[in-house]
Enzyme design. Structure first.
Site, PDB file in Angstrom:
ATOM      1  N   ARG A 248      -7.150  -3.782  -6.678  1.00 20.31           N
ATOM      2  CA  ARG A 248      -6.033  -4.085  -5.779  1.00 20.31           C
ATOM      3  C   ARG A 248      -6.470  -4.314  -4.342  1.00 20.31           C
ATOM      4  O   ARG A 248      -5.871  -5.122  -3.634  1.00 20.31           O
ATOM      5  CB  ARG A 248      -4.991  -2.979  -5.854  1.00 20.31           C
ATOM      6  CG  ARG A 248      -5.492  -1.611  -5.407  1.00 20.31           C
ATOM      7  CD  ARG A 248      -4.376  -0.586  -5.452  1.00 20.31           C
ATOM      8  NE  ARG A 248      -3.851  -0.436  -6.811  1.00 20.31           N
ATOM      9  CZ  ARG A 248      -2.810   0.332  -7.110  1.00 20.31           C
ATOM     10  NH1 ARG A 248      -2.183   0.984  -6.158  1.00 20.31           N
ATOM     11  NH2 ARG A 248      -2.394   0.449  -8.346  1.00 20.31           N
TER      12      ARG A 248
ATOM     13  N   SER B 146      -0.265   9.202  -9.786  1.00 20.71           N
ATOM     14  CA  SER B 146       0.890   9.745  -9.082  1.00 20.71           C
ATOM     15  C   SER B 146       1.639  10.734  -9.968  1.00 20.71           C
ATOM     16  O   SER B 146       2.212  11.711  -9.478  1.00 20.71           O
ATOM     17  CB  SER B 146       1.822   8.609  -8.655  1.00 20.71           C
ATOM     18  OG  SER B 146       1.178   7.753  -7.737  1.00 20.71           O
ATOM     19  N   LEU B 147       1.675  10.470 -11.271  1.00 19.43           N
ATOM     20  CA  LEU B 147       2.312  11.407 -12.193  1.00 19.43           C
ATOM     21  C   LEU B 147       1.568  12.730 -12.200  1.00 19.43           C
ATOM     22  O   LEU B 147       2.171  13.805 -12.191  1.00 19.43           O
ATOM     23  CB  LEU B 147       2.355  10.813 -13.603  1.00 19.43           C
ATOM     24  CG  LEU B 147       3.277   9.618 -13.806  1.00 19.43           C
ATOM     25  CD1 LEU B 147       3.107   9.047 -15.210  1.00 19.43           C
ATOM     26  CD2 LEU B 147       4.725  10.031 -13.594  1.00 19.43           C
TER      27      LEU B 147
ATOM     28  N   GLU C 145       1.919  12.654  -2.970  1.00 21.65           N
ATOM     29  CA  GLU C 145       1.226  11.633  -2.182  1.00 21.65           C
ATOM     30  C   GLU C 145       0.723  12.167  -0.844  1.00 21.65           C
ATOM     31  O   GLU C 145      -0.193  11.622  -0.256  1.00 21.65           O
ATOM     32  CB  GLU C 145       2.165  10.445  -1.932  1.00 21.65           C
ATOM     33  CG  GLU C 145       2.801   9.847  -3.164  1.00 21.65           C
ATOM     34  CD  GLU C 145       1.813   9.070  -4.014  1.00 21.65           C
ATOM     35  OE1 GLU C 145       0.610   9.085  -3.697  1.00 21.65           O
ATOM     36  OE2 GLU C 145       2.250   8.447  -4.986  1.00 21.65           O
TER      37      GLU C 145
END
Length: 252
Positions: free
Chosen positions: A13, A110-111, A94
């Site tokens: 990304r 993130s989970l 986060e």
């Protein structure tokens, strides 16, 4: 994308984001899915609904795109239970730096951060709750004196965002980061006052911006989402940036 990576738009990304940024300097950048032979409405219902408001369709039109700021690859340093170095302060999700991310944030982690570390932090808070909460709610005089209007606060926040995007965004160098530092100093002199949510957020944004700029200046290499035009190569040894009491350290 063929100019930037053999995996084209499936590249990491940070590579894709920087490519969009560089190409966007010369004009608009588009996502082209007109050749994809699947039901794009069924596969991407949320995006399709959003684009319909602008009379665009994934399988029919070129979709204008630009990079957006993602989450921080870092945050408040904690242990596994969410404890920070400040007694009584915990961080999870986060906002926390738990070690599960590298120089690029991994979406599915993130989970892990929310469900696992969030639960551990909550359990620890309950177990370590103190009866004596004296001192909470005391507001520093410099913060409580005076109130900045909502319009002025919003204008200040926009100036901060524009400054960071221009000089501390996807493509960085020492000259731009020094300009960012001077700009942050100027914004500090006009810091929004008061206890409204946006005024408090503005002060927090300024702290985070200073941390980002100082860390970016100190890391004279390119690693993941941190890219220095003046230091494009990555060091052989990976090190963590740790800011504590205004002092930046690099630890292996």
């Amino acid at each position: 994308m063929e100019r930037y990576h053999p995996l084209l738009e499936l590249a990491p990304r940070d590579v894709v984001a920087r490519a969009i940024t560089r190409e966007g300097m010369d004009g608009p950048v588009y996502l082209d899915m007109r050749h994809v032979a699947i039901d794009l409405h069924a596969r991407f219902p949320g995006i399709s609904k959003f684009l319909a408001k602008y009379r665009l369709e994934l399988g029919r039109d070129l979709i204008p795109v630009r990079p957006a700021a993602h989450y921080l690859m870092g945050g408040v340093k904690t242990d596994v239970q969410g404890r920070t170095s400040l007694p009584g302060l915990y961080a999870a999700g986060e906002a926390a730096c738990t070690g599960v991310h590298g120089a690029n944030r991994l979406a599915s982690n993130s989970l892990l951060e929310g469900l696992v570390f969030g639960a551990l932090a909550a359990e620890t808070m309950v177990a370590e709750r103190r009866a004596d909460e004296a001192g909470l709610g005391v507001v520093p005089e410099a913060v409580s004196s005076g109130v900045t209007s909502e319009a002025t606060t919003e204008k200040w926040i926009k100036e901060l965002r524009d400054l960071m995007w221009k000089y501390a965004g996807l493509l960085r160098d020492a000259e731009g980061l020094q300009l960012a530092k001077r700009g942050l100093d100027a914004l500090d002199a006009a810091m929004p006052k008061g206890l409204s949510r946006r005024a408090v957020e503005a002060r927090n944004l300024h702290v985070v911006a200073e941390l980002i700029v100082d860390a970016a200046l100190g890391r004279e290499e390119s690693r993941g989402a941190h890219f220095r035009n003046d230091f494009p190569l990555r060091d052989e040894i990976a090190r963590h940036s740790v800011m504590q009491q205004g002092r930046l350290e690099f630890v292996s």
